[in-house]
Design a protein around this motif. Structure first.
Motif, PDB file in Angstrom:
ATOM      1  N   GLN A 176      94.398 -22.452  23.500  1.00  0.00           N
ATOM      2  CA  GLN A 176      95.629 -22.962  22.908  1.00  0.00           C
ATOM      3  C   GLN A 176      96.241 -21.902  21.983  1.00  0.00           C
ATOM      4  OE1 GLN A 176      97.035 -25.874  23.712  1.00  0.00           O
ATOM      5  NE2 GLN A 176      95.370 -26.354  25.097  1.00  0.00           N
ATOM      6  N   LYS A 177      97.203 -21.162  22.503  1.00  0.00           N
ATOM      7  CA  LYS A 177      97.838 -20.132  21.686  1.00  0.00           C
ATOM      8  C   LYS A 177      98.905 -20.748  20.780  1.00  0.00           C
ATOM      9  CE  LYS A 177     101.526 -18.597  24.850  1.00  0.00           C
ATOM     10  NZ  LYS A 177     102.683 -18.542  23.983  1.00  0.00           N
ATOM     11  N   GLN A 178      99.111 -20.093  19.649  1.00  0.00           N
ATOM     12  CA  GLN A 178     100.131 -20.543  18.707  1.00  0.00           C
ATOM     13  C   GLN A 178     101.510 -20.326  19.325  1.00  0.00           C
ATOM     14  OE1 GLN A 178      99.447 -21.826  15.587  1.00  0.00           O
ATOM     15  NE2 GLN A 178     101.608 -22.299  15.390  1.00  0.00           N
ATOM     16  N   TYR A 211     107.275 -19.004  16.729  1.00  0.00           N
ATOM     17  CA  TYR A 211     108.300 -19.514  15.815  1.00  0.00           C
ATOM     18  C   TYR A 211     109.455 -18.525  15.808  1.00  0.00           C
ATOM     19  CZ  TYR A 211     110.595 -20.864  11.459  1.00  0.00           C
ATOM     20  OH  TYR A 211     111.531 -21.248  10.528  1.00  0.00           O
ATOM     21  N   ASP A 257     108.596 -23.377  24.220  1.00  0.00           N
ATOM     22  CA  ASP A 257     108.560 -23.063  22.789  1.00  0.00           C
ATOM     23  C   ASP A 257     109.809 -23.558  22.072  1.00  0.00           C
ATOM     24  OD1 ASP A 257     106.067 -21.927  22.697  1.00  0.00           O
ATOM     25  OD2 ASP A 257     106.764 -19.865  22.957  1.00  0.00           O
ATOM     26  N   HIS A 273     109.017 -26.844  20.545  1.00  0.00           N
ATOM     27  CA  HIS A 273     108.229 -26.693  19.323  1.00  0.00           C
ATOM     28  C   HIS A 273     109.115 -26.222  18.153  1.00  0.00           C
ATOM     29  CE1 HIS A 273     104.719 -27.501  21.627  1.00  0.00           C
ATOM     30  NE2 HIS A 273     104.703 -26.355  22.271  1.00  0.00           N
ATOM     31  N   VAL A 315     102.446 -26.427  10.743  1.00  0.00           N
ATOM     32  CA  VAL A 315     102.917 -25.142  11.262  1.00  0.00           C
ATOM     33  C   VAL A 315     103.910 -24.519  10.298  1.00  0.00           C
ATOM     34  CG1 VAL A 315     104.297 -24.038  13.075  1.00  0.00           C
ATOM     35  CG2 VAL A 315     102.527 -25.680  13.692  1.00  0.00           C
ATOM     36  N   GLN A 344     102.226 -22.927   7.439  1.00  0.00           N
ATOM     37  CA  GLN A 344     101.650 -21.639   7.823  1.00  0.00           C
ATOM     38  C   GLN A 344     102.718 -20.550   7.862  1.00  0.00           C
ATOM     39  OE1 GLN A 344      99.754 -22.455  11.566  1.00  0.00           O
ATOM     40  NE2 GLN A 344      98.215 -23.803  10.659  1.00  0.00           N
TER      41      GLN A 344
END
Length: 319
Positions: free
Chosen positions: A153-155, A158, A267, A270, A304, A307
């Protein structure tokens, strides 16, 4: 099938994850029952195989792809690549002979080729769809169990506002207003790629109804004023894009490459969720818009953002 003992009682494993108690502690009696079961099982297999239409893997692939000729070129190429790898792993055997052990051998072969788990699972989805099609048309008696490969599971990537602006600008220049509006819709609604393609948009009410949802339930999402302005030139006729999601994914990959960004189309969903949290929207509202069944999934985006904030503060310097 295999015979085994559990707490002194003999059992028979009929298939993976399914066992039957023989209700005896006597090994000789258990072996006799097991042998009878094996004979009946073989008879059943011979009977079921005799009913299917025999066709080897290579012949089946051509037949399957001809039947699915309306799919995008990217999906068809993925099917061909999948079955090429499958044939390399298990040989050009009859489709009706494919077993769970063959699927395991296929995954082992993929791992030996250093293929990532996410790609292996993509191949497995193509195999499963094809074998289900084969079963419906009499080329296969039973679809073997297909277990997913463990994925890393890759990030997700952003995107900064400047990067988003760059992506949309290049999309508009390369593919026109329809694709530009499609990507903007993804960013403002968090819709999945297939949900957006089939969205029913009502500009007067300022809503979009998503019908092709993951949860098989229609979902209504509100449209932000800026998104309505972007959608207005389309006159409510949809985005005017290919209906195959793989084509749009390919287009986006080209746009991202031109922008020098390693980012996937998914993405954008996300990023939509993260920016919704960043803007101060209530988590419950975000959950409803994104279609999350559990608010805990939505809460992940708040983490997220924490982070990202922690990473960004490292850039601060007065020296």
């Amino acid at each position: 099938m295999r015979l085994f003992q559990r707490n002194k009682i003999w059992w028979v494993e009929i298939q993976r994850g399914m066992a039957r108690s023989l209700r005896t502690e006597d090994k000789a009696e258990a072996e006799a029952i097991f042998n009878e079961m094996m004979v009946e099982s073989i008879k059943g297999k011979i009977g079921s195989v005799s009913k299917v239409k025999p066709i080897n893997l290579s012949g089946f692939v051509d037949l399957y792809l001809d039947a699915k000729g309306d799919r995008s070129s990217f999906t068809q190429e993925a099917d061909r690549r999948t079955f090429r790898l499958l044939k390399d792993a298990i040989g050009d055997i009859p489709v009706c002979d494919i077993t769970y052990e063959d699927i395991v051998a296929f995954k082992k072969s993929c791992r030996a080729r250093k293929i990532k788990g996410v790609s292996i699972n993509s191949y497995l989805r193509h195999i499963k769809a094809a074998l289900r099609w084969a079963k419906k048309r009499g080329y296969l008696a039973v679809v073997p169990e297909i277990e997913k490969e463990r994925e890393y599971q890759k990030q997700f990537r952003y995107l900064t506002p400047a990067e988003i602006k760059s992506l949309l600008s290049v999309a508009l220049a390369k593919r026109g207003h329809g694709f530009f509006a499609y990507l903007t819709f993804l960013l403002y609604t968090g819709a999945r790629r297939q949900e957006a393609i089939h969205a029913v948009i009502n500009l007067e009410q300022g809503i979009a109804t998503l019908t092709k949802t993951k949860g098989k339930r229609d979902r209504i999402v509100p449209l932000a004023p800026m998104l309505i302005d972007v959608l207005r030139p389309l006159n409510g006729t949809g985005f005017g894009l290919p209906s195959h999601a793989d084509t749009l994914t390919h287009w986006f990959h080209e746009v991202a490459q031109e922008c020098g960004l390693e980012v996937s189309l998914h993405d954008l969903r996300h990023n939509a969720a993260t920016y919704m949290v960043k803007s101060g929207m209530h988590l419950r509202a975000i959950q409803m818009i994104l279609g999350h069944r559990d608010v805990k999934t939505t809460e992940l985006y708040a983490k997220v953002l924490d982070q990202v904030t922690a990473t960004e503060i490292q850039k601060l310097s007065f020296v």
